[in-house]
Design a protein around this motif. Structure first.
Motif, PDB file in Angstrom:
ATOM      1  N   ASN A   1       0.862  -1.183   0.000  1.00 64.45           N
ATOM      2  CA  ASN A   1       0.000   0.000   0.000  1.00 64.45           C
ATOM      3  C   ASN A   1       0.905   1.241   0.000  1.00 64.45           C
ATOM      4  OD1 ASN A   1      -1.640   2.215   0.721  1.00 64.45           O
ATOM      5  ND2 ASN A   1      -3.154   0.812   1.602  1.00 64.45           N
ATOM      6  N   ILE A   2       1.058   1.835  -1.190  1.00 64.85           N
ATOM      7  CA  ILE A   2       2.009   2.936  -1.353  1.00 64.85           C
ATOM      8  C   ILE A   2       1.585   4.155  -0.537  1.00 64.85           C
ATOM      9  CG2 ILE A   2       3.031   4.515  -3.058  1.00 64.85           C
ATOM     10  CD1 ILE A   2       2.951   2.207  -5.040  1.00 64.85           C
ATOM     11  N   ARG A   3       0.264   4.371  -0.395  1.00 64.56           N
ATOM     12  CA  ARG A   3      -0.190   5.533   0.397  1.00 64.56           C
ATOM     13  C   ARG A   3       0.154   5.367   1.875  1.00 64.56           C
ATOM     14  NH1 ARG A   3      -3.691   5.857  -3.791  1.00 64.56           N
ATOM     15  NH2 ARG A   3      -3.855   7.941  -4.686  1.00 64.56           N
ATOM     16  N   ILE A   4      -0.128   4.191   2.425  1.00 66.31           N
ATOM     17  CA  ILE A   4       0.236   3.958   3.837  1.00 66.31           C
ATOM     18  C   ILE A   4       1.735   4.159   4.002  1.00 66.31           C
ATOM     19  CG2 ILE A   4       0.386   2.249   5.707  1.00 66.31           C
ATOM     20  CD1 ILE A   4      -2.146   0.986   4.743  1.00 66.31           C
ATOM     21  N   GLY A   5       2.517   3.609   3.056  1.00 65.13           N
ATOM     22  CA  GLY A   5       3.974   3.724   3.118  1.00 65.13           C
ATOM     23  C   GLY A   5       4.425   5.172   3.139  1.00 65.13           C
ATOM     24  N   MET A   6       3.939   5.956   2.182  1.00 63.78           N
ATOM     25  CA  MET A   6       4.346   7.362   2.074  1.00 63.78           C
ATOM     26  C   MET A   6       3.948   8.144   3.315  1.00 63.78           C
ATOM     27  SD  MET A   6       5.859   8.435  -0.672  1.00 63.78           S
ATOM     28  CE  MET A   6       5.398   9.654  -1.845  1.00 63.78           C
ATOM     29  N   PHE A   7       2.719   7.903   3.779  1.00 59.38           N
ATOM     30  CA  PHE A   7       2.207   8.625   4.938  1.00 59.38           C
ATOM     31  C   PHE A   7       3.078   8.353   6.165  1.00 59.38           C
ATOM     32  CE2 PHE A   7      -0.615   8.494   8.699  1.00 59.38           C
ATOM     33  CZ  PHE A   7      -0.955   9.838   8.743  1.00 59.38           C
ATOM     34  N   LEU A   8       3.398   7.082   6.413  1.00 61.23           N
ATOM     35  CA  LEU A   8       4.178   6.741   7.603  1.00 61.23           C
ATOM     36  C   LEU A   8       5.657   7.086   7.446  1.00 61.23           C
ATOM     37  CD1 LEU A   8       2.528   3.324   8.530  1.00 61.23           C
ATOM     38  CD2 LEU A   8       2.160   5.534   9.627  1.00 61.23           C
ATOM     39  N   GLU A   9       6.120   7.241   6.212  1.00 60.47           N
ATOM     40  CA  GLU A   9       7.507   7.640   5.993  1.00 60.47           C
ATOM     41  C   GLU A   9       7.790   9.036   6.535  1.00 60.47           C
ATOM     42  OE1 GLU A   9       8.141   7.210   1.822  1.00 60.47           O
ATOM     43  OE2 GLU A   9       8.339   5.031   1.984  1.00 60.47           O
ATOM     44  N   VAL A  10       6.756   9.856   6.623  1.00 61.26           N
ATOM     45  CA  VAL A  10       6.950  11.175   7.225  1.00 61.26           C
ATOM     46  C   VAL A  10       7.498  10.997   8.645  1.00 61.26           C
ATOM     47  CG1 VAL A  10       5.800  13.283   8.015  1.00 61.26           C
ATOM     48  CG2 VAL A  10       5.131  12.247   5.847  1.00 61.26           C
ATOM     49  N   ALA A  11       6.878  10.071   9.399  1.00 56.53           N
ATOM     50  CA  ALA A  11       7.341   9.814  10.768  1.00 56.53           C
ATOM     51  C   ALA A  11       8.709   9.148  10.780  1.00 56.53           C
ATOM     52  CB  ALA A  11       6.336   8.931  11.503  1.00 56.53           C
ATOM     53  N   THR A  12       8.897   8.111   9.934  1.00 58.21           N
ATOM     54  CA  THR A  12      10.144   7.340  10.032  1.00 58.21           C
ATOM     55  C   THR A  12      11.354   8.127   9.532  1.00 58.21           C
ATOM     56  OG1 THR A  12       9.788   6.248   7.902  1.00 58.21           O
ATOM     57  CG2 THR A  12       9.024   5.087   9.863  1.00 58.21           C
ATOM     58  N   THR A  13      11.197   8.970   8.504  1.00 56.95           N
ATOM     59  CA  THR A  13      12.377   9.706   8.022  1.00 56.95           C
ATOM     60  C   THR A  13      12.800  10.782   9.019  1.00 56.95           C
ATOM     61  OG1 THR A  13      10.915  11.028   6.638  1.00 56.95           O
ATOM     62  CG2 THR A  13      12.176   9.317   5.537  1.00 56.95           C
ATOM     63  N   ILE A  14      11.834  11.531   9.571  1.00 57.17           N
ATOM     64  CA  ILE A  14      12.203  12.554  10.559  1.00 57.17           C
ATOM     65  C   ILE A  14      12.934  11.899  11.728  1.00 57.17           C
ATOM     66  CG2 ILE A  14      11.327  14.206  12.290  1.00 57.17           C
ATOM     67  CD1 ILE A  14       9.045  14.859  10.422  1.00 57.17           C
ATOM     68  N   SER A  15      12.355  10.810  12.262  1.00 56.77           N
ATOM     69  CA  SER A  15      12.950  10.205  13.446  1.00 56.77           C
ATOM     70  C   SER A  15      14.256   9.485  13.120  1.00 56.77           C
ATOM     71  CB  SER A  15      11.954   9.258  14.108  1.00 56.77           C
ATOM     72  OG  SER A  15      11.506   8.302  13.180  1.00 56.77           O
ATOM     73  N   ALA A  16      14.392   8.947  11.897  1.00 59.33           N
ATOM     74  CA  ALA A  16      15.647   8.283  11.521  1.00 59.33           C
ATOM     75  C   ALA A  16      16.792   9.294  11.473  1.00 59.33           C
ATOM     76  CB  ALA A  16      15.509   7.590  10.168  1.00 59.33           C
ATOM     77  N   VAL A  17      16.507  10.483  10.960  1.00 56.59           N
ATOM     78  CA  VAL A  17      17.537  11.522  10.925  1.00 56.59           C
ATOM     79  C   VAL A  17      17.926  11.920  12.355  1.00 56.59           C
ATOM     80  CG1 VAL A  17      18.029  13.913  10.270  1.00 56.59           C
ATOM     81  CG2 VAL A  17      16.880  12.410   8.657  1.00 56.59           C
ATOM     82  N   ILE A  18      16.919  12.093  13.210  1.00 58.40           N
ATOM     83  CA  ILE A  18      17.206  12.434  14.614  1.00 58.40           C
ATOM     84  C   ILE A  18      18.066  11.343  15.254  1.00 58.40           C
ATOM     85  CG2 ILE A  18      16.185  12.791  16.910  1.00 58.40           C
ATOM     86  CD1 ILE A  18      13.758  14.041  15.479  1.00 58.40           C
ATOM     87  N   GLY A  19      17.682  10.081  15.068  1.00 53.70           N
ATOM     88  CA  GLY A  19      18.435   8.966  15.631  1.00 53.70           C
ATOM     89  C   GLY A  19      19.873   8.944  15.141  1.00 53.70           C
TER      90      GLY A  19
END
Lengths: 280, 131
Positions: free
Chosen positions: A73-91
């Protein structure tokens, strides 16, 4: 140790990691980091940098196959990537300021959790009746083709809770250089009630972008060394490719138990060495 | 109902292109890493490795500009790093492609979400976070 010997050992170890990772669905990073740090004495920051590259390689390789099947599900993926990319950079930014001993302990704990989750039977929590406002607004509800060819619909629940859990998953991924698939599955299966066929392929789809976000930070910091990343990425991808070919023919339940024991042993080693100060 | 099926097939085409993009990205970048790896072994085979202590300044190819510079000199390590860069950019290219496909579908909400993800990666590329 000479460059040639080091490359050969890492190549073989990475191949085994990729093979086992794809057979059990755990990913290669969980083996490659203990191998580099405990066996070869590589600093954990280099190991993290090499591991994240192998995460990008394997997840992108398998996402290519899954996406074509239309389950992701590309939409679910894109939507949740907002959370994972921000937090991955912080980590990834924070990770060098933390005592390496703590990182090793955290790594061990995540490993233990992944081993337990691997043994747990996966259950579908699908319920078509209710769907939240957020899921409707972001058009997250979807459908996927089953093996018999029929189209199955599903709805998405507790989007806020899943988004928050993805933030945790991204932070762990950035801190440790792993895909943190186990946490992503918790977010999507248990919290958002997405069918596991969709959640595993979508989590895999997101992993590449999440890992890329922290890989850029590692690269700039000099954590990605060509001499380590080269044999790690080639070995893991080769192992994962072979693993995906033999997946259908082996009894994966038995293999999972053996692998869970191996992973638990590595986890204890990482925690013990972390606590006893070998990493610091 | 007709609308729904049409939408499904449009998504399907995009998924096939996406899958191909990802596959080509992995194959190309891994080939570059492999070639760089062979050259690296040829030149450094007997050298001793020392990865016991992480040193941020030890790594000569830690920015896009230094990697491209080394690449123009056919430096083996720079070739490996270039392959790694291509690998990192593969999922990023996927995000950009998705933004265009959402523009075609007129799904502007997801155009914004895609741009947001792309913006986060660009921000981390800006190199201000570690120096």
């Amino acid at each position: 140790m000479t460059v040639l010997l080091f490359t050969i050992i890492v190549l073989l170890g990475a191949f085994a990691a990729g093979l086992l990772g794809s057979l059990t669905g755990l990913g290669g990073g969980v083996i490659i980091i203990p191998l580099l740090t405990l066996v070869l004495g590589v600093d954990i920051h280099y190991a993290i940098g090499a591991s994240i590259i192998s995460v990008i390689a394997t997840s992108t390789g398998s996402a290519a196959a899954y996406v074509k099947e239309g389950i992701t599900n590309i939409r679910i993926g894109m939507f949740l990537e907002v959370a994972t990319t921000i937090s991955a950079v912080i980590g990834a930014v924070v990770t060098v300021f933390i005592d390496p001993g703590y990182i090793a302990v955290l790594f061990g704990l995540i490993l233990l959790m992944s081993a337990l989750m691997m043994l747990k039977k996966k259950a579908n929590h699908v319920d078509l009746e209710t769907s939240g406002h957020i899921a409707n607004f972001f058009k997250l509800n979807g459908s996927y083709p089953t093996e018999s060819g029929e189209i199955k619909r599903y709805t998405v629940h507790n989007v806020a809770g899943g988004f928050a859990m993805m933030f945790v998953a991204g932070t762990i991924s950035g801190l440790l250089g792993i895909g943190s698939g186990a946490l992503k599955v918790i977010a999507m299966d248990n919290i958002m009630k997405i069918p596991f066929k969709v959640s595993t392929t979508t989590s895999n789809f997101m992993m590449g972008v999440t890992a890329a976000a922290s890989a850029v930070v590692y690269l700039h910091r000099g954590q990605i060394d060509p001499g380590i990343a080269m044999p790690v990425s080639l070995g893991v991808l080769l192992g994962a490719t072979v693993g995906s070919k033999i997946l259908v023919r082996t009894n994966s339940d038995r293999l999972k138990i053996i692998f869970a024991v191996v992973v638990a042993f590595l986890a204890v080693q990482m925690i013990y060495n972390g606590v006893s100060g070998r990493f610091s | 109902m007709k609308r729904v099926t049409k939408h499904f097939f449009a998504d399907k085409d995009i998924q096939v292109i996406l899958g191909t993009l990802l596959r080509v990205g992995v194959i190309v970048s891994m080939t570059v890493i492999f070639v760089g790896g062979l050259l690296y072994l040829l030149h450094h085979e007997e050298q001793l490795v020392d990865y016991h202590v992480f040193n941020s300044l030890q790594q000569e190819y830690s920015s896009i500009s230094s990697i491209l510079l080394g690449l123009s000199r056919f430096n083996a390590k720079a070739i490996i790093q270039f392959g790694i860069l291509l690998l990192i950019f593969t999922p990023v290219a996927r995000v950009v492609f998705s933004v265009f496909s959402f523009i075609i579908e007129r799904d502007y909400l997801y155009v914004i979400i895609g741009l947001l993800v792309f913006g986060i990666i660009l921000f981390s590329l800006s190199n201000r976070l570690v120096h």
